[in-house]
Design a protein around this motif. Structure first.
Motif, short mmCIF file in Angstrom:
data_model
loop_
_atom_site.label_atom_id
_atom_site.label_comp_id
_atom_site.label_asym_id
_atom_site.label_seq_id
_atom_site.Cartn_x
_atom_site.Cartn_y
_atom_site.Cartn_z
N ALA A 10 58.55 31.85 25.30
CA ALA A 10 58.33 31.46 23.91
C ALA A 10 57.22 32.28 23.26
N LEU A 11 56.70 33.29 23.95
CA LEU A 11 55.60 34.08 23.41
C LEU A 11 56.07 35.43 22.92
N THR A 12 55.45 35.91 21.84
CA THR A 12 55.63 37.28 21.40
C THR A 12 54.26 37.95 21.49
N ILE A 13 54.23 39.15 22.08
CA ILE A 13 52.99 39.87 22.31
C ILE A 13 53.06 41.19 21.55
N THR A 14 52.03 41.47 20.75
CA THR A 14 51.96 42.71 19.98
C THR A 14 50.62 43.37 20.24
N PRO A 15 50.60 44.50 20.98
CA PRO A 15 49.34 45.22 21.15
C PRO A 15 49.06 46.10 19.93
N ARG A 16 47.80 46.15 19.53
CA ARG A 16 47.39 46.97 18.39
C ARG A 16 46.57 48.18 18.82
N ALA A 17 45.88 48.08 19.96
CA ALA A 17 45.08 49.19 20.48
C ALA A 17 44.94 49.00 21.98
N CYS A 18 44.90 50.12 22.71
CA CYS A 18 44.73 50.05 24.17
C CYS A 18 43.88 51.25 24.59
N TYR A 19 42.72 50.97 25.17
CA TYR A 19 41.77 52.02 25.52
C TYR A 19 41.45 52.02 27.01
N THR A 20 41.28 53.22 27.55
CA THR A 20 40.82 53.40 28.92
C THR A 20 39.69 54.42 28.89
N ARG A 21 39.16 54.73 30.07
CA ARG A 21 38.13 55.76 30.21
C ARG A 21 38.62 56.81 31.18
N PRO A 22 38.01 57.99 31.16
CA PRO A 22 38.43 59.04 32.10
C PRO A 22 38.31 58.57 33.55
N SER A 23 39.10 59.16 34.43
CA SER A 23 39.11 58.74 35.84
C SER A 23 37.78 59.02 36.54
N THR A 24 36.94 59.85 35.96
CA THR A 24 35.64 60.14 36.55
C THR A 24 34.60 59.08 36.22
N GLU A 25 34.94 58.13 35.33
CA GLU A 25 34.04 57.06 34.91
C GLU A 25 34.48 55.74 35.53
N ASP B 135 61.96 25.17 16.19
CA ASP B 135 62.55 25.33 14.85
C ASP B 135 62.57 26.79 14.39
N GLY B 136 62.10 27.72 15.25
CA GLY B 136 62.14 29.14 14.93
C GLY B 136 60.87 29.68 14.29
N SER B 137 59.97 28.78 13.90
CA SER B 137 58.72 29.26 13.32
C SER B 137 57.78 29.70 14.44
N SER B 138 56.80 30.49 14.05
CA SER B 138 55.84 30.96 15.06
C SER B 138 54.42 30.63 14.63
N HIS B 139 53.57 30.46 15.64
CA HIS B 139 52.17 30.11 15.40
C HIS B 139 51.31 31.03 16.24
N ARG B 140 50.32 31.65 15.62
CA ARG B 140 49.40 32.54 16.34
C ARG B 140 48.55 31.71 17.29
N ILE B 141 48.58 32.07 18.58
CA ILE B 141 47.76 31.36 19.56
C ILE B 141 46.62 32.21 20.10
N PHE B 142 46.68 33.54 19.86
CA PHE B 142 45.61 34.40 20.34
C PHE B 142 45.57 35.69 19.53
N THR B 143 44.38 36.08 19.13
CA THR B 143 44.13 37.38 18.53
C THR B 143 42.79 37.83 19.09
N GLY B 144 42.77 38.98 19.74
CA GLY B 144 41.49 39.46 20.24
C GLY B 144 41.64 40.51 21.33
N TRP B 145 40.49 40.82 21.93
CA TRP B 145 40.43 41.83 22.98
C TRP B 145 40.66 41.20 24.34
N THR B 146 41.42 41.89 25.17
CA THR B 146 41.60 41.50 26.57
C THR B 146 41.13 42.66 27.44
N PHE B 147 40.72 42.35 28.66
CA PHE B 147 40.15 43.34 29.55
C PHE B 147 40.82 43.29 30.90
#
Length: 145
Positions: A63-78, A94-106
């Protein structure tokens, strides 16, 4: 010419300031990726599914829809530091959707800012860029020289 201890200390400090001011990076630049990789768990069935979602696209898991907006990594030497900014919505009967999370994940700390839902868990595992996007600096559909 001989220098006393105070002159040596002052010149050492000034040399340190010159090194810092020279633009030497204090930490590595982040790498912007075009795909966020998640693991999704259905707590009822125990099914775990990997999800590879391009930036700005939406994928559905249960029942979840996931939309990534940005995804960052660091060089392999770090030391690893993988983060993504995501939006998660729950689609109700009923087909409507409700935002349950907006933010950064790690990826290194999946419980820090977790998507909390009674039936589903979603957590970031990595970010990636398709090899066609990075080989020779060309896109895969670009004409060859």
């Amino acid at each position: 010419m001989t220098m006393n201890a105070r002159q040596i200390a002052v010149s050492t400090v000034l040399a340190g300031f010159a090194f810092v001011a020279s633009g030497a990076p204090a930490s590595a630049d982040r790498i912007t990726n075009s795909i966020a990789v998640f693991a999704a768990l259905d707590k009822v069935t125990g099914r775990v599914q990997p999800l590879e979602i391009p930036m700005g696209r939406t994928a559905r898991f249960g029942a979840l829809t996931i939309t990534p907006r940005a995804c960052y990594t660091r060089p392999s030497t770090e030391p690893p530091l993988t983060s993504a900014f995501i939006e998660v919505e729950e689609v109700v009967l009923d087909g409507s959707s409700h935002r349950i999370f907006t933010g950064w994940t790690f990826a290194e700390s999946p419980g820090l800012h977790a998507v909390e839902h009674p039936t589903f868990d979603v957590w970031l595992t990595s970010c990636k860029t398709p090899s066609a996007d990075i080989s020779d600096g060309r896109r895969s559909n670009a004409p060859k020289p």
